[in-house]
Motif scaffolding. Structure first.
Motif, PDB file in Angstrom:
ATOM      1  N   ILE A  84      45.235  41.087  43.023  1.00 13.28           N
ATOM      2  CA  ILE A  84      44.980  42.188  42.164  1.00 13.28           C
ATOM      3  C   ILE A  84      44.580  41.566  40.938  1.00 13.28           C
ATOM      4  CG2 ILE A  84      45.898  44.062  41.180  1.00 13.28           C
ATOM      5  CD1 ILE A  84      48.481  43.927  43.096  1.00 13.28           C
ATOM      6  N   LYS A  85      43.535  41.888  40.598  1.00 16.04           N
ATOM      7  CA  LYS A  85      42.846  41.793  39.098  1.00 16.04           C
ATOM      8  C   LYS A  85      43.398  42.445  38.022  1.00 16.04           C
ATOM      9  CE  LYS A  85      38.492  39.577  40.506  1.00 16.04           C
ATOM     10  NZ  LYS A  85      39.113  38.418  41.138  1.00 16.04           N
ATOM     11  N   THR A  86      43.510  41.528  36.726  1.00 15.30           N
ATOM     12  CA  THR A  86      44.245  42.402  35.600  1.00 15.30           C
ATOM     13  C   THR A  86      43.003  43.057  34.722  1.00 15.30           C
ATOM     14  OG1 THR A  86      43.793  40.335  34.360  1.00 15.30           O
ATOM     15  CG2 THR A  86      46.013  40.449  35.639  1.00 15.30           C
ATOM     16  N   GLY A  87      42.191  42.791  34.720  1.00 18.47           N
ATOM     17  CA  GLY A  87      41.221  43.377  33.729  1.00 18.47           C
ATOM     18  C   GLY A  87      40.873  42.438  32.763  1.00 18.47           C
ATOM     19  N   SER A  88      41.622  41.207  32.567  1.00 19.18           N
ATOM     20  CA  SER A  88      41.327  40.050  31.752  1.00 19.18           C
ATOM     21  C   SER A  88      40.827  38.866  32.552  1.00 19.18           C
ATOM     22  CB  SER A  88      42.472  39.610  30.974  1.00 19.18           C
ATOM     23  OG  SER A  88      42.370  38.451  30.405  1.00 19.18           O
ATOM     24  N   GLN A  89      39.573  38.242  32.498  1.00 19.10           N
ATOM     25  CA  GLN A  89      39.182  37.219  33.409  1.00 19.10           C
ATOM     26  C   GLN A  89      39.980  36.050  32.883  1.00 19.10           C
ATOM     27  OE1 GLN A  89      35.110  35.915  33.314  1.00 19.10           O
ATOM     28  NE2 GLN A  89      34.471  37.970  33.807  1.00 19.10           N
ATOM     29  N   SER A  90      40.419  35.846  31.613  1.00 18.90           N
ATOM     30  CA  SER A  90      41.158  34.668  31.471  1.00 18.90           C
ATOM     31  C   SER A  90      42.537  34.674  31.972  1.00 18.90           C
ATOM     32  CB  SER A  90      41.206  34.874  29.727  1.00 18.90           C
ATOM     33  OG  SER A  90      42.197  34.204  29.328  1.00 18.90           O
ATOM     34  N   PHE A  91      43.076  35.932  32.146  1.00 19.50           N
ATOM     35  CA  PHE A  91      44.378  36.031  32.661  1.00 19.50           C
ATOM     36  C   PHE A  91      44.247  35.794  34.202  1.00 19.50           C
ATOM     37  CE2 PHE A  91      48.576  39.049  32.214  1.00 19.50           C
ATOM     38  CZ  PHE A  91      49.147  38.155  32.901  1.00 19.50           C
ATOM     39  N   ASP A  92      43.210  36.479  34.612  1.00 16.97           N
ATOM     40  CA  ASP A  92      43.130  36.195  36.369  1.00 16.97           C
ATOM     41  C   ASP A  92      42.949  34.760  36.687  1.00 16.97           C
ATOM     42  OD1 ASP A  92      42.997  38.972  36.594  1.00 16.97           O
ATOM     43  OD2 ASP A  92      40.961  39.048  36.823  1.00 16.97           O
ATOM     44  N   GLU A  93      42.146  33.969  35.747  1.00 15.44           N
ATOM     45  CA  GLU A  93      41.827  32.492  36.015  1.00 15.44           C
ATOM     46  C   GLU A  93      43.116  31.708  36.090  1.00 15.44           C
ATOM     47  OE1 GLU A  93      38.874  30.778  33.201  1.00 15.44           O
ATOM     48  OE2 GLU A  93      37.658  32.067  34.307  1.00 15.44           O
ATOM     49  N   ILE A  94      44.125  31.998  34.890  1.00 14.43           N
ATOM     50  CA  ILE A  94      45.494  31.269  35.096  1.00 14.43           C
ATOM     51  C   ILE A  94      46.109  31.510  36.331  1.00 14.43           C
ATOM     52  CG2 ILE A  94      45.443  30.914  32.639  1.00 14.43           C
ATOM     53  CD1 ILE A  94      47.978  32.703  32.653  1.00 14.43           C
ATOM     54  N   MET A  95      45.876  32.870  36.930  1.00 17.49           N
ATOM     55  CA  MET A  95      46.656  33.265  38.045  1.00 17.49           C
ATOM     56  C   MET A  95      45.898  32.750  39.567  1.00 17.49           C
ATOM     57  SD  MET A  95      49.484  34.766  36.943  1.00 17.49           S
ATOM     58  CE  MET A  95      50.074  35.587  38.392  1.00 17.49           C
ATOM     59  N   GLY A  96      45.068  32.178  39.357  1.00 17.54           N
ATOM     60  CA  GLY A  96      44.135  31.604  40.413  1.00 17.54           C
ATOM     61  C   GLY A  96      43.562  32.649  41.080  1.00 17.54           C
ATOM     62  N   GLN A 121      49.322  48.298  33.829  1.00 20.10           N
ATOM     63  CA  GLN A 121      47.754  47.976  34.199  1.00 20.10           C
ATOM     64  C   GLN A 121      47.736  47.697  35.776  1.00 20.10           C
ATOM     65  OE1 GLN A 121      44.699  47.691  31.708  1.00 20.10           O
ATOM     66  NE2 GLN A 121      44.310  48.316  33.857  1.00 20.10           N
ATOM     67  N   LEU A 122      48.427  46.866  36.266  1.00 28.16           N
ATOM     68  CA  LEU A 122      48.396  46.527  37.626  1.00 28.16           C
ATOM     69  C   LEU A 122      48.776  47.483  38.629  1.00 28.16           C
ATOM     70  CD1 LEU A 122      50.063  42.935  37.243  1.00 28.16           C
ATOM     71  CD2 LEU A 122      47.590  43.318  37.915  1.00 28.16           C
ATOM     72  N   ALA A 123      49.581  48.602  38.155  1.00 35.35           N
ATOM     73  CA  ALA A 123      49.897  49.781  39.049  1.00 35.35           C
ATOM     74  C   ALA A 123      48.350  50.444  39.065  1.00 35.35           C
ATOM     75  CB  ALA A 123      50.947  50.588  38.331  1.00 35.35           C
ATOM     76  N   VAL A 124      47.565  50.558  38.201  1.00 34.63           N
ATOM     77  CA  VAL A 124      46.329  51.247  38.228  1.00 34.63           C
ATOM     78  C   VAL A 124      45.310  50.302  38.927  1.00 34.63           C
ATOM     79  CG1 VAL A 124      44.321  51.714  36.822  1.00 34.63           C
ATOM     80  CG2 VAL A 124      46.616  52.426  35.977  1.00 34.63           C
ATOM     81  N   ASN A 125      45.101  49.000  38.689  1.00 33.84           N
ATOM     82  CA  ASN A 125      44.323  48.241  39.280  1.00 33.84           C
ATOM     83  C   ASN A 125      44.374  47.978  40.680  1.00 33.84           C
ATOM     84  OD1 ASN A 125      43.297  47.945  36.801  1.00 33.84           O
ATOM     85  ND2 ASN A 125      43.345  45.771  36.525  1.00 33.84           N
ATOM     86  N   VAL A 126      45.417  48.151  41.242  1.00 33.03           N
ATOM     87  CA  VAL A 126      45.761  47.740  42.712  1.00 33.03           C
ATOM     88  C   VAL A 126      45.248  48.927  43.504  1.00 33.03           C
ATOM     89  CG1 VAL A 126      47.840  49.121  42.809  1.00 33.03           C
ATOM     90  CG2 VAL A 126      47.599  47.197  44.268  1.00 33.03           C
ATOM     91  N   GLN A 127      44.818  50.224  42.945  1.00 33.52           N
ATOM     92  CA  GLN A 127      44.319  51.187  43.395  1.00 33.52           C
ATOM     93  C   GLN A 127      42.784  51.233  43.562  1.00 33.52           C
ATOM     94  OE1 GLN A 127      46.047  55.222  42.484  1.00 33.52           O
ATOM     95  NE2 GLN A 127      47.791  54.115  41.034  1.00 33.52           N
ATOM     96  N   LYS A 128      42.164  50.106  42.985  1.00 34.84           N
ATOM     97  CA  LYS A 128      40.676  50.072  42.878  1.00 34.84           C
ATOM     98  C   LYS A 128      40.492  49.475  44.435  1.00 34.84           C
ATOM     99  CE  LYS A 128      39.932  48.728  38.055  1.00 34.84           C
ATOM    100  NZ  LYS A 128      39.086  47.667  37.286  1.00 34.84           N
ATOM    101  N   PRO A 129      39.072  49.616  44.922  1.00 30.38           N
ATOM    102  CA  PRO A 129      38.505  49.137  45.779  1.00 30.38           C
ATOM    103  C   PRO A 129      38.654  47.503  46.003  1.00 30.38           C
ATOM    104  CG  PRO A 129      36.800  50.315  44.692  1.00 30.38           C
ATOM    105  CD  PRO A 129      38.278  50.432  44.008  1.00 30.38           C
ATOM    106  N   GLU A 130      38.655  47.151  46.921  1.00 27.75           N
ATOM    107  CA  GLU A 130      38.812  45.539  46.843  1.00 27.75           C
ATOM    108  C   GLU A 130      37.568  44.970  46.146  1.00 27.75           C
ATOM    109  OE1 GLU A 130      39.558  43.691  50.674  1.00 27.75           O
ATOM    110  OE2 GLU A 130      41.108  45.040  51.078  1.00 27.75           O
TER     111      GLU A 130
END
Ligand code: GTP
Ligand code: MG
Length: 318
Positions: A84-96, A121-130
């Motif tokens: 699940i992406k966070t909305g911040s690329q920098s955050f996603d990157e450290i999470m692999g 934010q994750l509760a919202v983003n998980v609902q987005k399409p893949e």
């Protein structure tokens, strides 16, 4: 299939009755608890040498794998891991790439560091399409501090281009009134997860009730045992239903240490070693937030910087 004997901590090499007793007193009373423990914890709690501790952990891991699943099953599970992406690329990157399903991720940090914001934010983003970094999934939110805010979900859903009303309907919130209630809710979550549409389980805060209810050294091991059991429930549902589990944990930075020392985490090693990912959050310069991934098995200890905007998390201040 050959009949399997139920293996216990006492079956591990180097574990006699007195070691087993010391481990149990520290809440380490199952093979899983040993398997996810660290050498430092075992030497400290059970008074064994480093090399014995290492053998115990390895043996516990071997026994669990033998008892439960083969390599091909693990591989199949790894291939099913989603992010699940966070909305911040920098955050996603450290999470692999994002927050993983099939695992527990622990957000820890001081009061106001942004743990609840990231959870929303994750509760919202998980609902987005893949293709947009979500999983088309619904959310179970166990709220122990009464800090779930539908208004904030509406803002973030709007920011993410989702229908805010649909978004709110896809989040099931339960208030947990005490630690026993919280543990029960985690077990009950399984009924929802069986439906297969829920992809994210949030426990915010994991530790607040436990901290409030168990005060003083005398009750520490009881607290650890209960937390341990709770974490096992969460690990089990993460694993069985390929669900992403996020827990939050408030910590206090030590005034005499430059970097807020994670050893102050409430719940200590039990929480730390059952979480697959641990992210330390703190306030950064100019209103930013800093996230640091610590002791995670497959990823390096990297830091990221992001902002909590009206519309949600982003690399930039909007
Ligand atoms: P505790 O639960 O007290 O341990 O803190 P926490 O780590 O959960 O902190 P939380 O996520 O509640 O962070 C609070 C901070 O998020 C606030 O100080 C704000 O900076 C930010 N924040 C909260 N709500 C909003 C909002 O609606 N808009 C924006 N832009 N920022 C917000
Ligand atoms: Mg919070």
């Amino acid at each position: 299939m050959a009949e399997k004997k139920e293996l216990t901590v006492s079956d591990l090499p180097g574990v006699g009755p007195s070691t087993a007793e010391k481990l149990a007193a520290a809440g380490i009373d199952t093979l899983l608890a040993v398997a996810v423990s660290s050498i430092g914890v075992l030497t400290e709690e059970a008074g064994v040498s480093d090399s014995v501790a290492r053998k115990m952990i390895q043996a516990a891991r071997d026994m669990l794998d033998m008892g439960f699943e083969t390599g091909d099953v693990i591989l199949e599970k790894r291939q099913k891991v989603n992010k699940i992406k966070t909305g911040s690329q920098s955050f996603d990157e450290i999470m692999g790439g994002g927050f993983e399903t099939g695992a527990i991720s622990e957000l820890f940090g001081e009061f106001g560091s942004g743990k609840t914001q990231v959870a929303h934010q994750l509760a919202v983003n998980v609902q987005k399409p893949e293709e947009e970094g979500g999983l088309n999934g619904k959310v179970i939110y166990i709220d122990t501090e009464n800090t779930f805010r539908p208004e904030r979900i509406i803002q973030m859903a709007t920011g993410a281009g989702l229908d805010p009303n649909v978004c709110l309907k896809n989040i099931k919130i339960a208030r947990a009134y005490n630690s026993d209630h919280q543990m029960l809710l985690a077990e009950k979550a399984e009924d929802l997860l069986k439906e297969g549409t829920y992809k994210l389980l949030i426990v915010d805060s994991l530790t607040a009730h436990f901290r409030a209810e168990f005060i003083g050294r005398g009750t520490l091991s009881e607290r650890q045992q209960k937390l341990n059991k709770h974490m096992h429930t969460l690990l089990k549902v993460a694993d069985m239903y390929n669900c992403c589990v996020i827990v939050t944990n408030q910590v206090m930075a030590k005034p005499n240490v430059m970097f807020g020392d994670p050893t102050q985490a409430i719940g200590g090693h039990i929480v730390g070693h059952s979480s697959t990912f641990r992210i330390y959050l703190r306030k950064g310069k100019k209103g930013s937030r800093v996230g640091k991934l610590v002791d995670s098995p497959n990823l390096p200890e990297n830091e990221c910087m992001f902002f909590v905007n009206e519309s949600g998390l982003n690399d930039k201040e909007l």
